[in-house]
Design a protein around this motif. Structure first.
Motif, short mmCIF file in Angstrom:
data_model
loop_
_atom_site.label_atom_id
_atom_site.label_comp_id
_atom_site.label_asym_id
_atom_site.label_seq_id
_atom_site.Cartn_x
_atom_site.Cartn_y
_atom_site.Cartn_z
N GLU A 1 0.81 -1.21 0.00
CA GLU A 1 0.00 0.00 0.00
C GLU A 1 0.85 1.27 0.00
OE1 GLU A 1 -2.84 -0.11 3.16
OE2 GLU A 1 -3.51 -2.15 2.66
N LEU A 2 1.89 1.29 0.84
CA LEU A 2 2.75 2.47 0.91
C LEU A 2 3.55 2.65 -0.38
CD1 LEU A 2 4.12 2.26 4.57
CD2 LEU A 2 2.34 3.77 3.69
N GLU B 1 2.58 1.85 -3.38
CA GLU B 1 1.68 2.39 -4.40
C GLU B 1 1.50 3.89 -4.20
OE1 GLU B 1 -2.80 1.61 -6.24
OE2 GLU B 1 -2.07 0.39 -4.56
N GLU B 2 1.37 4.32 -2.95
CA GLU B 2 1.22 5.75 -2.66
C GLU B 2 2.47 6.54 -3.03
OE1 GLU B 2 0.31 6.04 1.46
OE2 GLU B 2 -1.56 4.89 1.33
#
Length: 371
Positions: free
Chosen positions: A39-40, A42-43
């Motif tokens: 998730e991180l 992708e951000e």
């Protein structure tokens, strides 16, 4: 033997996960949840070797099982890349504490290197504040879930760089705001503690506790430098202190050993060894004795009276937990509850806490094992 890092095991009919535990050697950038990394990343626009959390976890385990400390350390380029903002550091620290609490840890020290988290524009001070915010959020979340845990920061300087004095000043500045001590880490061979004289002088003058990675990627000379030059109160790993022991005979199961001066000093002064069994095998720290846990000198050191403690080092890279490390030792060396309690008491006695708080921690461990 395969033991689920997220599962449980029993000793003498008791759940190991339920036992109160102390974690002294656990790296923040080595304890991320795989789904959080995805998730991180992708951000932040960070490319990953795998984007499926399960496959990413397997990738870390394969890459870390290299047999050398230097190769093992290369995997951290991935985790640190997604830990460059305040929000990311706070989230990772919060989850780190939650995962410790879930594993039955009641006191932990998390080590991390602020100098590696400045690419997103944070200052050193802002990075420390972000991690502390996450720690406190994790402690509160654990408390809400009926688990009590306390976690302190160990600020790490990278021994291959030249910022150790700066990190030492940072640690002293935040000693009343969550920081409990200082650590020196990174490629050990060729980077002795003696190269960081200014940092250790400042820490000594300020009476801030120090632990130094030594006896993992290098041998007794590195340990000697950690103790004499680094003024270390604990040894990060320290497994290669066994190189200063000579087995001179055996009588049945009893081993007769001749101590070198360094080994005797470490044993007699009860200097805690922050051993991490799985990690020690992965990095080749135990290569002189063999490649399996049965070959690890952990039991020899324990039987000889060294202040051994059990740690995970990097839960992600070793795909482990403190429960799993203890279960592996139980299976390998036939330890019982009394042995596991001894490891926790050693860790509690070596925690970078005031003596009154260490005594309270020791009482909690005694009560938890008695129950």
């Amino acid at each position: 033997m395969t033991i689920d890092p997220f599962g449980d095991a029993r000793v003498e009919g008791v759940s190991i996960r339920s036992l109160p535990k102390v974690s002294l050697h656990d790296h923040l950038d080595g304890g991320l949840r795989p789904d959080t990394i995805v998730e991180l990343a992708e951000e932040a626009g960070v490319d990953l070797p795998e984007t499926d959390p399960a496959r990413l976890a397997s990738w870390f385990a394969r890459q870390s099982d290299s047999g050398t400390l230097e190769k093992y350390l290369e995997t951290f380029a991935v985790t640190t890349a997604v830990m460059q903002t305040r929000a990311a550091l706070t989230r990772v620290a919060k989850e780190f504490v939650e995962d410790l609490a879930e594993d039955g840890v009641i006191y932990g020290e998390v080590r991390w290197a602020p100098e590696q988290h400045l690419a997103g524009g944070l200052t050193l001070e802002e990075a420390v504040e972000a991690v502390q915010e996450g720690i406190e959020q994790g402690e509160d979340a654990a408390d809400d879930d009926g688990r009590s845990i306390r976690v302190g920061q160990l600020l790490t300087a990278m021994r291959q760089n030249d910022r150790s004095a700066e990190i030492a000043r940072l640690a002293v500045a935040f000693r009343d705001e969550g920081v409990v001590g200082f650590d020196l880490a990174g490629p050990e061979d060729g980077h002795p503690a003696s190269a960081h004289e200014a940092a250790f002088a400042l820490l000594g003058e300020s009476f801030l506790p120090v632990t130094v990675h030594a006896g993992e990627g290098a041998g007794p000379a590195s340990i000697r430098s950690a103790l004499l030059d680094g003024r270390a109160l604990r040894l990060g790993h320290g497994v290669r202190i066994a190189e200063d022991l000579e087995i001179v005979g055996r009588e049945g199961e009893e081993v007769r050993v001749r101590f070198g001066d360094l080994a005797r000093w470490v044993r007699d002064r009860e200097i805690p060894l922050e051993l991490a069994p799985s990690s020690n095998l992965q990095t080749g720290a135990t290569a002189a004795w063999g490649k399996t846990l049965e070959d690890h000198p952990f039991d020899l050191l324990y039987q000889l009276g060294f202040a051994v403690t059990v740690n995970t080092d990097n839960r992600l890279m070793s795909r482990t937990s403190l429960t799993r490390e203890l279960a592996l030792l139980v299976h390998t060396f036939d330890y019982g509850l009394d042995d596991l309690e001894a490891f926790q008491l050693n860790a509690a006695a070596g925690a970078f806490l005031p003596v009154e708080e260490r005594e309270e921690l020791i009482e909690l461990i005694g009560e938890g094992f008695a129950a």
